[in-house]
Design a protein around this motif. Structure first.
Motif: not given
Length: 324
Positions: A198-226
């Protein structure tokens, strides 16, 4: 007599020229290196690595080189202004420490040499034409993020065997992370994983995707701190116990459980050799892009224990750094 007079004149000229030459060398202006990165403080591990590497190359800060450091605190909107300021300042070379800074700086100048670090895939990012023959005014050290993604997923799966789905959330202009996400999706079936890129351009998009993370899911952190995406992922790991893997030991030192990737300080030291060659006359187009020499697996046992996570012995024994 004529020969004797000529010898005397030559001797006098030599005697007069020696102190003048020495004085000229002593007053030689240090070469100016611009440094642009998106971190939140000016003195970061790549900065320290560059300084150490230049010193090892015989280039003393203050005597031979000076550094003009600009940083944008993770705000992509500030990068073009910072890059333009360095170009206007007339630096001899610009050193960049992430993909965003590298791309924006390349767009700002076609003549000033650029040496990058912390770029996961310089070809995918459009920085160089090819690894062996960069072309143009850009070369540097790749952090190999695309190549290291399969190992990151493998480590995450080994620590969390029940994991079935991994989110790869990254800034839309981070082309290296896009390439890494594609690689993750390619190798995911081998690990019985599903990868949601999932690519994001706005804080709203970012928060929306992170809220969609469910128990049993994991995250691959990007290298950029943008947009501080890795920082938010770290918060999710610590506050909501979401499994996550990071690309650098910095995040493990900040509290994350595990990271696998290049060492920022070592990248700076390695890239300093390219900087020294360019300052001494080499052209970036003739210097192949190098892959990071130092790759580390870092584990925070204190965090793992607090989250109730058991690090498998086969992973722990491979760790280069363990934080107790």
């Amino acid at each position: 007599m004529r020969l004797r007079q000529a010898w005397l004149i030559a001797t006098l000229v030599a005697l007069l020229w020696a102190p003048l030459s020495a004085a000229a060398q002593q007053t030689k202006r240090p070469q100016r290196i611009g440094f642009l990165h998106s971190s939140f403080v000016p003195n970061t591990p790549p900065v320290a690595g560059l300084k150490a590497g230049l010193k090892a190359e015989g280039l003393e800060e203050g005597r031979d080189v000076t550094l003009d450091i600009r940083f944008t605190r993770g705000d992509p909107r500030a990068t073009p202004t910072a890059a333009a300021a360095l170009v206007k300042a007339g630096v001899e070379l610009i050193f960049t420490a992430d993909e965003e800074a590298s791309r924006v700086t390349k767009a700002a100048t076609r003549t000033i040499p650029i040496v990058f670090t912390r770029v996961g895939d310089p070809v995918a990012a459009g920085l160089v034409a090819a690894i062996a023959h960069p072309g143009g005014n850009v070369t540097g050290v790749s952090s190999l993020d695309t190549e290291l993604v399969p190992k990151r997923l493998e480590i995450l799966k080994a620590i969390y065997p029940a994991l079935r789905r991994v989110w790869a959330v990254y800034h839309a202009e981070d082309l290296s992370s896009l390439a890494a996400a594609r690689k993750a999706r390619e190798v995911a079936p081998l690990l019985k994983l599903e990868v949601l890129a999932r690519s994001v351009r706005t804080p709203e998009e970012l928060v929306g995707y992170l809220k969609a993370v469910r128990p049993g899911d994991g995250l691959l952190a990007p290298p950029s701190v943008a947009m501080n995406i890795p920082g938010l992922i770290l918060d999710l790991e610590l506050m909501s116990r979401v499994p996550a893997v990071f690309d650098r030991a910095f995040w493990v030192q900040a509290g994350a459980t595990v990271s696998y990737g290049s060492d920022d300080h070592a990248e700076g030291v390695q890239a300093a050799r390219l900087v020294a060659k360019i300052l001494r006359g080499a052209r970036p187009r003739d210097l192949p892009v190098e892959g990071a020499n130092k790759i580390e697996l870092t584990i925070n046992l204190k965090t793992a224990k607090s989250l109730g996570v058991a690090i498998p012995p086969e992973i722990l024994v491979r760790a280069d750094r363990v934080i107790q």
